[in-house]
Design an enzyme around this catalytic site. Structure first.
Site, PDB file in Angstrom:
ATOM      1  N   ALA A 152     -14.160  83.437  58.188  1.00 32.12           N
ATOM      2  CA  ALA A 152     -14.266  84.663  58.986  1.00 32.12           C
ATOM      3  C   ALA A 152     -15.519  84.624  59.861  1.00 32.12           C
ATOM      4  CB  ALA A 152     -14.292  85.881  58.064  1.00 32.12           C
ATOM      5  N   PRO A 153     -15.520  85.361  60.973  1.00 31.88           N
ATOM      6  CA  PRO A 153     -16.641  85.347  61.909  1.00 31.88           C
ATOM      7  C   PRO A 153     -17.675  86.426  61.599  1.00 31.88           C
ATOM      8  CG  PRO A 153     -14.875  86.606  62.848  1.00 31.88           C
ATOM      9  CD  PRO A 153     -14.394  86.169  61.483  1.00 31.88           C
ATOM     10  N   TRP A 154     -18.758  86.437  62.407  1.00 30.03           N
ATOM     11  CA  TRP A 154     -19.822  87.414  62.169  1.00 30.03           C
ATOM     12  C   TRP A 154     -19.706  88.672  63.023  1.00 30.03           C
ATOM     13  CZ3 TRP A 154     -21.786  87.826  66.937  1.00 30.03           C
ATOM     14  CH2 TRP A 154     -22.030  86.685  67.723  1.00 30.03           C
ATOM     15  N   LYS A 178     -14.527  82.242  53.357  1.00 32.38           N
ATOM     16  CA  LYS A 178     -15.959  82.086  53.597  1.00 32.38           C
ATOM     17  C   LYS A 178     -16.383  83.000  54.740  1.00 32.38           C
ATOM     18  CE  LYS A 178     -18.208  79.142  56.181  1.00 32.38           C
ATOM     19  NZ  LYS A 178     -19.340  79.974  56.689  1.00 32.38           N
ATOM     20  N   PRO A 179     -17.298  83.929  54.484  1.00 35.62           N
ATOM     21  CA  PRO A 179     -17.855  84.711  55.593  1.00 35.62           C
ATOM     22  C   PRO A 179     -18.869  83.872  56.360  1.00 35.62           C
ATOM     23  CG  PRO A 179     -18.930  85.311  53.538  1.00 35.62           C
ATOM     24  CD  PRO A 179     -17.848  84.316  53.181  1.00 35.62           C
ATOM     25  N   SER A 235     -15.507  80.244  67.307  1.00 34.03           N
ATOM     26  CA  SER A 235     -15.659  79.671  68.633  1.00 34.03           C
ATOM     27  C   SER A 235     -14.612  78.597  68.902  1.00 34.03           C
ATOM     28  CB  SER A 235     -17.054  79.060  68.777  1.00 34.03           C
ATOM     29  OG  SER A 235     -17.175  77.913  67.946  1.00 34.03           O
ATOM     30  N   GLU A 256      -7.884  81.733  65.757  1.00 36.41           N
ATOM     31  CA  GLU A 256      -8.149  82.821  66.693  1.00 36.41           C
ATOM     32  C   GLU A 256      -9.550  82.574  67.228  1.00 36.41           C
ATOM     33  OE1 GLU A 256      -9.504  85.359  68.652  1.00 36.41           O
ATOM     34  OE2 GLU A 256      -9.661  86.810  67.026  1.00 36.41           O
ATOM     35  N   CYS A 290     -13.843  89.110  71.121  1.00 35.94           N
ATOM     36  CA  CYS A 290     -13.106  88.135  71.928  1.00 35.94           C
ATOM     37  C   CYS A 290     -12.223  88.798  72.979  1.00 35.94           C
ATOM     38  CB  CYS A 290     -12.234  87.251  71.033  1.00 35.94           C
ATOM     39  SG  CYS A 290     -13.187  86.280  69.852  1.00 35.94           S
ATOM     40  N   GLU A 386     -17.690  82.256  77.850  1.00 30.08           N
ATOM     41  CA  GLU A 386     -17.781  83.485  77.062  1.00 30.08           C
ATOM     42  C   GLU A 386     -19.244  83.814  76.760  1.00 30.08           C
ATOM     43  OE1 GLU A 386     -15.316  85.423  73.386  1.00 30.08           O
ATOM     44  OE2 GLU A 386     -15.948  83.341  73.158  1.00 30.08           O
TER      45      GLU A 386
END
Length: 484
Positions: A152-154, A178-179, A235, A256, A290, A386
């Site tokens: 997972a992302p931050w 995993k965070p 990313s 994603e 995003c 981005e």
């Protein structure tokens, strides 16, 4: 005198554990720039233990009838509501997010999304059984894929964890998630919630596992022999690395990744309404989304008026402390992200003009002012890459053909929006825009029933909706002879 840091731990097979080798990393509150906790820096032994727990729990979880998995997910949703204030506090400290916005904009949709997938658990649809060869009947089975390694992302650590575990568990898979190493706190709290529900309802707590760590930990998860599927939100570079690693043993991959959403504003648009909505969609969560409305293409006939209104809206948009109910967004997530956003502004070409913002705010934490940059060309770095910060760029286009060309002229293809009162034009644009989502006269609303996911370098696979649920299943053909 120093304040003791809170100790976060992995959650493996129903137990909170330190990393096997005892290594940790500090977790920083981005609103203050100061460490508030430590988290495990998990290595191979920790990944092995988590994967083994998920693998051992998989057969029993897979074999539950869907109604039983639904009960678990509904109970998890109820528990999220009951412990909402704990989740809000953890996420606010994780990310520096305004407390009021986490309460209003994240908790309700997360609960709704879990309940949606609880219902999806009982909708394992397939094509009708039938005879396609004389003397034989064919049927389709929908089955879970197995153990899922999820990263997972931050930017939305709590909500993205929901987007991953809810469809996976609903379909009958077990999970190791995993965070991000910068935002583990809310995911560790989610482990406590889910573990308690699994325990209360008599299921193995190995169904859901959390390991904290860095990029190397994520690599070990993806390359591990046990998972049948790797899912990441992150990313483009990270997605490519995951796809390459997963290819070595042909794991399924769900990606994603980044976005560079075009916001195409035509001359017949209600300018005040469009500016209000676009500025919120561009600056919410400090633009760390995003799908953020950060790349505006506006018709030349209204360009100057629109830019002036957008700059005024930016100057009136507030960033600040987590307990200030008047702020729209908090800080950037970490020092590296602040450096990245600053770098885009510092490298602006001479023809660009900063209409608003463009600088860090305050003397502590990672706050950045709402920013508008005009005068840009299609091949400028800030248009093509981005930023992932509270920066909205503006370009002027002459006609619909040029708008489509420029909108599609980036490597990302996640989300987009069109602003016009002309229905036929809106339909033409929605067909021509090469993005996974096209909003018309709005930007950024999401619902659990509709898919979220992109094309090109924004990745593949869908989150949310029945399509997202399907991604966590496999299809088996069973053929039976009718001769007895």
């Amino acid at each position: 005198m120093t304040t003791a840091l809170r100790r976060l731990r992995n959650y493996i097979d129903g137990e909170f554990r330190d990393a096997a080798d005892g290594r940790t990393t500090e977790v920083v509150n981005p609103a203050t720039g100061e460490a508030y906790a430590t988290a495990p820096l998990s290595a191979a032994a920790d990944v092995d233990a988590a994967m083994a727990a998920a693998e051992a729990a998989f057969p029993a979880w897979r074999d539950l009838i869907p109604a039983e998995r639904q009960k678990v997910l509904l109970k998890i949703a109820d528990r999220f509501e009951e412990r909402a204030e704990e989740l809000i506090a953890a996420e606010s400290e994780n990310c520096g997010k305004p407390v009021a916005l986490v309460r209003s904009e994240e908790i309700p949709p997360m609960v709704d999304q879990i309940r949606f997938f609880a219902g999806a658990a009982r909708m394992l649809e397939g094509r009708a059984s039938g005879e396609y060869m004389e003397g034989f009947t064919s049927i389709i089975r929908r089955e879970p894929v197995g153990v899922c390694a999820q990263v997972a992302p931050w930017n939305y650590p709590m909500m993205m964890a929901v987007w991953k575990f809810a469809p996976a568990l609903a379909a009958g898979n077990t999970v190791v998630i995993k965070p991000s190493d910068t935002t583990p706190a809310s995911t560790v709290l989610i482990a406590d919630i889910i573990g308690s529900v699994l325990d209360e309802l008599g299921h193995s707590r190995g169904v859901f596992n959390v390991i904290c760590g860095d990029r190397e930990t994520g690599r070990l998860m993806v390359e591990h022999k046990i998972p049948a599927m790797a899912s990441i939100t992150g990313s483009v570079r990270a997605g490519m690395q995951v796809a390459e690693s997963a290819s070595k043993d042909l794991k399924r991959v769900h990606l994603e990744l980044g976005g560079k959403a075009p916001v195409v504003v035509f001359e017949d648009t209600d300018i005040p309404k469009a500016v209000e909505d676009i500025s919120v969609a561009g600056y919410f969560n400090a633009g760390q989304d995003c799908t953020a409305a950060t790349r505006v293409l506006v018709h030349e006939s209204i360009h100057d008026e629109f830019v002036a209104a957008l700059a005024k809206a930016a100057s009136e948009t507030k960033t600040g402390a987590v307990d200030d109910e008047d702020v729209l967004y908090g800080p950037l997530n970490n020092a590296n992200q602040l450096k990245q956003v600053k770098g885009f502004i510092e490298r602006l070409p001479a023809h660009a003009k900063i209409e608003a913002g463009g600088e860090q705010v305050g003397d502590k934490g990672y706050f950045f002012a709402p920013t508008v940059v005009s005068g840009l060309k299609q091949d400028d770095e800030i248009v093509q890459q981005e930023v992932f910060g509270p920066v909205i760029t503006v370009q002027s286009f002459s006609d619909e053909k040029q708008a489509v060309e420029w909108a599609n002229g980036v490597e990302y293809a996640l989300a987009s929006s069109v602003w016009t009162k002309d229905h036929a034009r809106a339909m033409r644009m929605s067909k021509s825009l090469d993005f996974g989502c096209v909003w018309i006269n709005t930007h950024i609303p999401l619902v659990a029933e509709m898919p979220h996911g992109g094309f090109k370098k924004s990745g593949y696979g869908k989150d949310l909706s029945a399509y997202g649920f399907d991604d966590y299943t496999r299809i088996k053909h069973v053929m039976t002879s009718l001769d007895g």
